[in-house]
Write a protein that holds these residues in place. Structure first.
Motif, short mmCIF file in Angstrom:
data_model
loop_
_atom_site.label_atom_id
_atom_site.label_comp_id
_atom_site.label_asym_id
_atom_site.label_seq_id
_atom_site.Cartn_x
_atom_site.Cartn_y
_atom_site.Cartn_z
N LYS A 28 105.10 79.59 49.79
CA LYS A 28 104.67 80.62 51.01
C LYS A 28 105.69 81.57 51.33
N ASP A 40 105.45 73.68 49.11
CA ASP A 40 104.79 74.63 50.02
C ASP A 40 105.35 75.82 50.69
N ALA A 41 106.78 75.58 51.13
CA ALA A 41 107.66 76.44 51.63
C ALA A 41 108.00 77.54 50.32
N THR A 62 108.60 80.54 52.83
CA THR A 62 109.19 80.23 54.32
C THR A 62 110.35 79.65 54.02
N PRO A 63 111.20 79.15 55.15
CA PRO A 63 112.65 78.65 55.01
C PRO A 63 112.61 77.26 54.40
N LYS A 73 108.20 84.67 46.74
CA LYS A 73 107.39 83.61 46.84
C LYS A 73 107.19 83.17 45.52
N ARG A 117 112.88 82.65 50.54
CA ARG A 117 112.77 83.91 50.92
C ARG A 117 111.33 84.57 50.85
N PRO A 118 110.92 85.23 52.04
CA PRO A 118 109.38 85.78 52.01
C PRO A 118 109.23 86.90 51.09
N GLN A 141 111.53 69.59 61.66
CA GLN A 141 110.25 69.76 62.06
C GLN A 141 109.62 69.08 63.11
#
Length: 321
Positions: free
Chosen positions: A95, A91-92, A97-98, A105, A101-102, A156
């Motif tokens: 997407k 998932d990260a 996300t940390p 992807k 890197r954005p 989280q």
């Protein structure tokens, strides 16, 4: 004697034909994990089943790797054909996300199906006084190696129970070192995200009694709403010594991923070969008993490959949108 020789010759021809069929099959590489973990031997069992149950279409080799993060990069780069990863890591990466890197992807990666759950184990010493997650305030807690998927899960979850690294003393240790320090009474508790039964926890519970802390209630519903790759689950009763009842918790999932450029027909055939021969996987590795078609979409938040989606549609499995 002639009959016996004829029988040997016939058997030899059959074995030779079978070997030739496998040799002629499309060669695929399955990225797994370290040789001492679950991913590598289970991956070997999966590779064998797909190789032998695909009518000679594939010849699959399981490859040892650094597990989820590396496997995402390998599939994205098309350096391997498919891989085993944690669904939250997928998932990260997808997407951006940390800890990914954005601007990088990994959208060439698609899901093939869920394999088995990796449970969140929250464990405290009996003399710590900890009965629920909120009680970890002011305590020494091993949260896993710094930057690991385990530690990401801790951050989280802690925030939903009023915990952070200011009111908890985080200790950044891998599983084996955590077990050693816990047995030496240097820790009040630890959090592991891992499949069951975990040898380190088995070792601990053989040496001393512990508290398995439930992760449940309205906060868990909020967590799952925020992070849909988390699944409400329970560690089965009797998994560890002294743990006589199921422990409500969350789990992430070990899933199979594949590059989006693999043909729909090939991914369909791979998925079918695996999920229709799970008894053979289970004979080779006990984790095979936890794989099922019914739970093949659990916790998966990245898109399914169309080939896998076609197979699960035939089985009446509803996939996430």
């Amino acid at each position: 004697m002639k009959k016996i020789m004829s029988l040997f010759l016939a058997c030899g021809l059959l074995l030779g034909a079978a070997s030739a069929a496998l040799a002629d099959g499309k060669r695929l590489t399955l990225a797994t994990g370290g040789t001492s973990g679950v991913y590598f031997p289970l991956g070997g069992a999966i590779a064998q089943v797909i190789s032998t149950k695909s009518d000679g279409k594939f010849s699959v080799t399981a490859q040892a790797t650094g597990a989820s993060g590396e496997n995402m990069r390998l599939v994205q780069a098309n350096d391997v054909d498919f891989a085993m990863v944690q669904n939250d890591v997928a998932d990260a990466a997808y997407k951006g996300t940390p800890p990914f890197r954005p601007d990088n992807k990994m959208t060439d990666v698609m899901a093939m199906g869920r394999l088995y759950p990796e449970y969140l184990h929250v464990v405290a010493s009996t003399d710590s006084g900890v009965k629920k997650l909120e009680d970890f305030k002011g305590k020494k807690v091993s949260v896993g190696a710094r930057g690991s998927g385990n530690e990401v899960n801790c951050r989280q979850i802690f925030q939903y129970f009023g915990l952070d690294y200011k009111n908890v003393e985080p200790i950044f240790l891998p599983y084996g070192e955590t077990a050693d320090q816990f047995k030496d009474r240097q820790l009040d508790g630890f959090v592991f995200t891992i499949g069951t039964p975990n040898p380190a926890i088995q070792d601990i519970t053989t040496a001393q009694s512990v508290q398995f802390i439930p992760v449940e209630g309205a906060k868990v519903d909020e967590l799952v709403g925020k992070f849909p790759f988390l699944v409400k689950d329970a560690i089965p009763a009797g998994t560890y010594k002294g743990q006589d009842k199921p422990v409500p918790t969350l789990s992430v999932q070990c899933i199979l991923i594949v590059n989006k450029n693999m043909s729909d027909d090939d991914v369909y055939a791979m998925t079918k070969a695996l999920y229709e021969n799970l008894d053979d996987v289970a004979k080779a590795h006990n984790k095979g008993t936890e794989i099922s078609v019914a739970h093949a979409a659990d916790g998966i938040t990245i898109p399914f490959h169309p080939g896998a989606a076609r197979y699960f549609a035939e089985k009446g499995i509803k996939l996430p949108q």
